[in-house]
Scaffold this motif. Sequence first.
Motif, mmCIF file in Angstrom:
data_model
loop_
_atom_site.group_PDB
_atom_site.id
_atom_site.type_symbol
_atom_site.label_atom_id
_atom_site.label_comp_id
_atom_site.label_asym_id
_atom_site.label_seq_id
_atom_site.Cartn_x
_atom_site.Cartn_y
_atom_site.Cartn_z
ATOM 1 N N ARG A 1 51.045 24.443 81.044
ATOM 2 C CA ARG A 1 51.445 25.916 80.947
ATOM 3 C C ARG A 1 51.756 26.293 79.703
ATOM 4 N NH1 ARG A 1 54.104 27.761 86.570
ATOM 5 N NH2 ARG A 1 52.559 26.609 88.051
ATOM 6 N N GLY A 2 51.636 27.499 79.176
ATOM 7 C CA GLY A 2 52.324 28.238 77.986
ATOM 8 C C GLY A 2 51.196 28.134 77.053
ATOM 9 N N ASN A 3 51.711 28.667 75.667
ATOM 10 C CA ASN A 3 51.104 28.987 74.526
ATOM 11 C C ASN A 3 50.628 27.542 73.948
ATOM 12 O OD1 ASN A 3 51.036 31.796 74.996
ATOM 13 N ND2 ASN A 3 52.855 32.106 73.757
ATOM 14 N N GLY A 4 51.600 26.765 74.188
ATOM 15 C CA GLY A 4 51.398 25.391 73.545
ATOM 16 C C GLY A 4 50.668 24.472 74.305
ATOM 17 N N LYS A 5 49.943 24.827 75.264
ATOM 18 C CA LYS A 5 49.305 23.721 76.392
ATOM 19 C C LYS A 5 48.342 22.897 75.663
ATOM 20 C CE LYS A 5 46.188 26.944 78.535
ATOM 21 N NZ LYS A 5 46.018 27.609 79.874
ATOM 22 N N LEU A 6 47.541 23.234 74.549
ATOM 23 C CA LEU A 6 46.604 22.377 74.195
ATOM 24 C C LEU A 6 47.499 21.233 73.175
ATOM 25 C CD1 LEU A 6 43.706 21.646 73.451
ATOM 26 C CD2 LEU A 6 43.820 23.606 71.632
ATOM 27 N N VAL A 7 48.058 21.827 72.348
ATOM 28 C CA VAL A 7 49.095 20.627 71.665
ATOM 29 C C VAL A 7 49.837 19.759 72.625
ATOM 30 C CG1 VAL A 7 51.135 20.408 69.938
ATOM 31 C CG2 VAL A 7 49.470 22.483 69.622
ATOM 32 N N ALA A 8 50.428 20.202 73.622
ATOM 33 C CA ALA A 8 50.981 19.476 74.689
ATOM 34 C C ALA A 8 49.856 18.492 75.214
ATOM 35 C CB ALA A 8 51.876 20.374 75.665
ATOM 36 N N PHE A 9 48.710 19.123 75.652
ATOM 37 C CA PHE A 9 47.741 17.972 76.215
ATOM 38 C C PHE A 9 47.215 16.905 75.195
ATOM 39 C CE2 PHE A 9 43.125 17.173 76.891
ATOM 40 C CZ PHE A 9 43.125 16.547 78.163
ATOM 41 N N ASN A 10 46.854 17.080 73.685
ATOM 42 C CA ASN A 10 46.764 16.396 72.847
ATOM 43 C C ASN A 10 47.677 15.337 72.928
ATOM 44 O OD1 ASN A 10 44.163 17.607 72.453
ATOM 45 N ND2 ASN A 10 45.075 18.955 71.078
ATOM 46 N N SER A 11 48.888 15.769 72.749
ATOM 47 C CA SER A 11 50.379 14.803 72.442
ATOM 48 C C SER A 11 50.349 13.952 73.570
ATOM 49 C CB SER A 11 51.445 15.585 72.511
ATOM 50 O OG SER A 11 52.690 14.615 72.292
ATOM 51 N N GLN A 12 50.212 14.344 74.811
ATOM 52 C CA GLN A 12 50.163 13.426 76.205
ATOM 53 C C GLN A 12 48.939 12.399 76.210
ATOM 54 O OE1 GLN A 12 50.887 16.078 79.411
ATOM 55 N NE2 GLN A 12 52.753 17.120 78.341
ATOM 56 N N ILE A 13 47.897 12.923 75.637
ATOM 57 C CA ILE A 13 46.844 12.172 75.698
ATOM 58 C C ILE A 13 46.976 10.965 74.633
ATOM 59 C CG2 ILE A 13 44.353 11.849 75.367
ATOM 60 C CD1 ILE A 13 44.824 13.230 77.854
ATOM 61 N N ASP A 14 47.631 11.145 73.514
ATOM 62 C CA ASP A 14 47.650 10.184 72.504
ATOM 63 C C ASP A 14 48.780 9.018 72.976
ATOM 64 O OD1 ASP A 14 45.954 11.352 70.572
ATOM 65 O OD2 ASP A 14 47.745 12.531 69.607
ATOM 66 N N ASP A 15 49.943 9.767 74.051
ATOM 67 C CA ASP A 15 50.803 8.668 74.339
ATOM 68 C C ASP A 15 50.024 8.005 75.489
ATOM 69 O OD1 ASP A 15 52.929 9.748 72.917
ATOM 70 O OD2 ASP A 15 53.635 11.152 74.445
ATOM 71 N N ALA A 16 49.233 8.434 76.407
ATOM 72 C CA ALA A 16 48.454 7.644 77.346
ATOM 73 C C ALA A 16 47.485 6.565 76.772
ATOM 74 C CB ALA A 16 47.578 8.605 77.988
ATOM 75 N N ILE A 17 47.184 6.846 75.520
ATOM 76 C CA ILE A 17 45.979 5.824 74.790
ATOM 77 C C ILE A 17 47.259 4.699 74.223
ATOM 78 C CG2 ILE A 17 44.886 5.478 72.789
ATOM 79 C CD1 ILE A 17 43.727 8.187 73.113
ATOM 80 N N ARG A 18 48.313 4.920 73.947
ATOM 81 C CA ARG A 18 49.260 4.032 73.570
ATOM 82 C C ARG A 18 49.921 3.193 74.597
ATOM 83 N NH1 ARG A 18 50.878 7.843 69.493
ATOM 84 N NH2 ARG A 18 52.310 9.121 71.280
ATOM 85 N N VAL A 19 50.087 3.815 75.621
ATOM 86 C CA VAL A 19 50.519 3.205 76.870
ATOM 87 C C VAL A 19 49.354 2.260 77.636
ATOM 88 C CG1 VAL A 19 51.164 3.418 79.258
ATOM 89 C CG2 VAL A 19 52.056 4.747 77.470
ATOM 90 N N SER A 20 48.122 2.768 77.469
ATOM 91 C CA SER A 20 47.182 1.974 78.231
ATOM 92 C C SER A 20 46.566 0.957 77.206
ATOM 93 C CB SER A 20 45.964 2.754 78.301
ATOM 94 O OG SER A 20 45.294 3.644 77.408
ATOM 95 N N ALA A 21 46.719 0.811 75.962
ATOM 96 C CA ALA A 21 45.991 -0.153 75.007
ATOM 97 C C ALA A 21 46.425 -1.458 75.356
ATOM 98 C CB ALA A 21 46.479 0.425 73.633
ATOM 99 N N PRO A 22 47.727 -1.951 75.336
ATOM 100 C CA PRO A 22 48.215 -3.259 75.632
ATOM 101 C C PRO A 22 47.618 -3.555 77.186
ATOM 102 C CG PRO A 22 50.021 -1.870 75.039
ATOM 103 C CD PRO A 22 48.836 -0.969 75.289
ATOM 104 N N ILE A 23 47.630 -2.719 78.090
ATOM 105 C CA ILE A 23 47.024 -3.093 79.415
ATOM 106 C C ILE A 23 45.561 -3.646 79.267
ATOM 107 C CG2 ILE A 23 46.749 -2.348 81.833
ATOM 108 C CD1 ILE A 23 49.118 -0.463 81.387
ATOM 109 N N LEU A 24 44.784 -2.664 78.464
ATOM 110 C CA LEU A 24 43.271 -3.020 78.273
ATOM 111 C C LEU A 24 43.139 -4.469 77.737
ATOM 112 C CD1 LEU A 24 42.131 0.343 77.040
ATOM 113 C CD2 LEU A 24 41.791 -0.260 79.268
ATOM 114 N N LEU A 25 43.988 -4.549 76.488
ATOM 115 C CA LEU A 25 43.823 -5.735 75.835
ATOM 116 C C LEU A 25 44.098 -7.140 76.792
ATOM 117 C CD1 LEU A 25 44.978 -4.888 72.433
ATOM 118 C CD2 LEU A 25 42.547 -5.098 73.273
#
Length: 451
Positions: A289-313
């Motif tokens: 929610r909120g005006n910055g939700k797109l920024v928040a979404f992109n930030s959280q997706i980046d975090d998810a990619i960092r979290v999942s990368a070691p698991i994938l490898l």
Amino acid sequence: MLDILILIALVAGIVLVTARWKVSPVLALLGAALIGAFAYRIPVADIISTITTAFGGTLGNIGLVILFGTMIGVILERSGAAIAMADWLIKIIGTRFPNLTMTVIGYIVSIPVFCDSGYVILNSLRKAVTLRTGVSTLATSIALMTGLYATHTLVPPTPGPLAAASNLGVENLGLLIAIGLPVAAVAALAAMLFANRFLHTPVDLLPAEDDDEMDHTYEELRASYGVLPKAFPAFLPILLPLLLICGASIAKIPSRPIGEGVAFEILAFVGTPVIALIIGLLAAAALLRGNGKLVAFNSQIDDAIRVSAPILLITAAGASFGAVLAASPLMDVLGGSLSGLGIGLAVPFLIAAALKTAQGSSTVSMVTTSALVAPLLGEIGLGTEMGAALAVLAVGAGAMVVSHANDSYFWVVSRLGRIPVATAYRTLSVATAIEGTAAFATIWVIGFFVL
């Protein structure tokens, strides 16, 4: 005999370098694959292709599923949806049975959220329930820990079960979810009964640290998220993918209960794990929610990619190790030995339990064990679709046994609960042993009737 000794040395090497010297499991598994290929005399021209084909194929099969599942978990964690779900469950269950409340909350939240993160998020809630009911913090710590642990190791889309399913060739995730949910429930309830022994047991807690999350009240935690999502939107990113995947599995039953027309094609498509999780991700994104939700979404997706990368490898490296073993003469030796023992499901359970206890990581245990066991499924009587699904769950059950000092989750729970280490060994470690054993006993009973 030499081939078996080589396997023992390879597994011992993986445990040693990851547990004692803190080498990345990715490098440890790839190193074991390369050394094993030479030790088992695989033709030199085939070694690299064997390793890289399995590595790339696994990423292609399971990579997006793990990635989207992790994205959903991160958004649920950061948006306050996990707290909203916990709030709703407390209203439904109440605080009369605090251990049951903590177990159910952990069981649901950990389907998409990592158990470590889930415990950190829910610890203030656990503390509030503990204070409100006057029970021991030790009891609620055990209940929340094991509730989270149950679905973390047994129910997709958590990465561990997904990785094991990929290695063991289980494509029907709906079947795995349908069996995994009740097995996880039995395991969590068994651990909860153990936790009930400590409801009124006084414990000398460690002093709180300055940065301890327990210094924050539950009200402060809720306020930090702003306006929490409503219960239904909070649950939807979890429920939608599970229902779609299970629905597609039902539709694909040979009797075709909904026919083979347009409805079948639509359900089969949206119930594909990748598509189902994309739909779940869209439902999760709607929580922002909120005006910055797109920024928040992109930030959280980046975090998810960092979290999942070691698991994938790690998952892909484990598949490479398994491919080398499958190409070696070891499988004929082990197949002949194990097929005569008639211990079936006990094989993946015992191997996973040994690896988990030795090196601490449930995910590494599940990936390594499933890679080891995959070529043996037919020999140990688990070559059917149902047998492979039960093997995945047996691996998950073993990956609970035993959480102790080499497991980061053990320290998360004991630190946030301010539980002395000696007490944690006698309670937290025992609880995970009970939970994993109960899960395996349930799987064995199911196997007795369906295999």
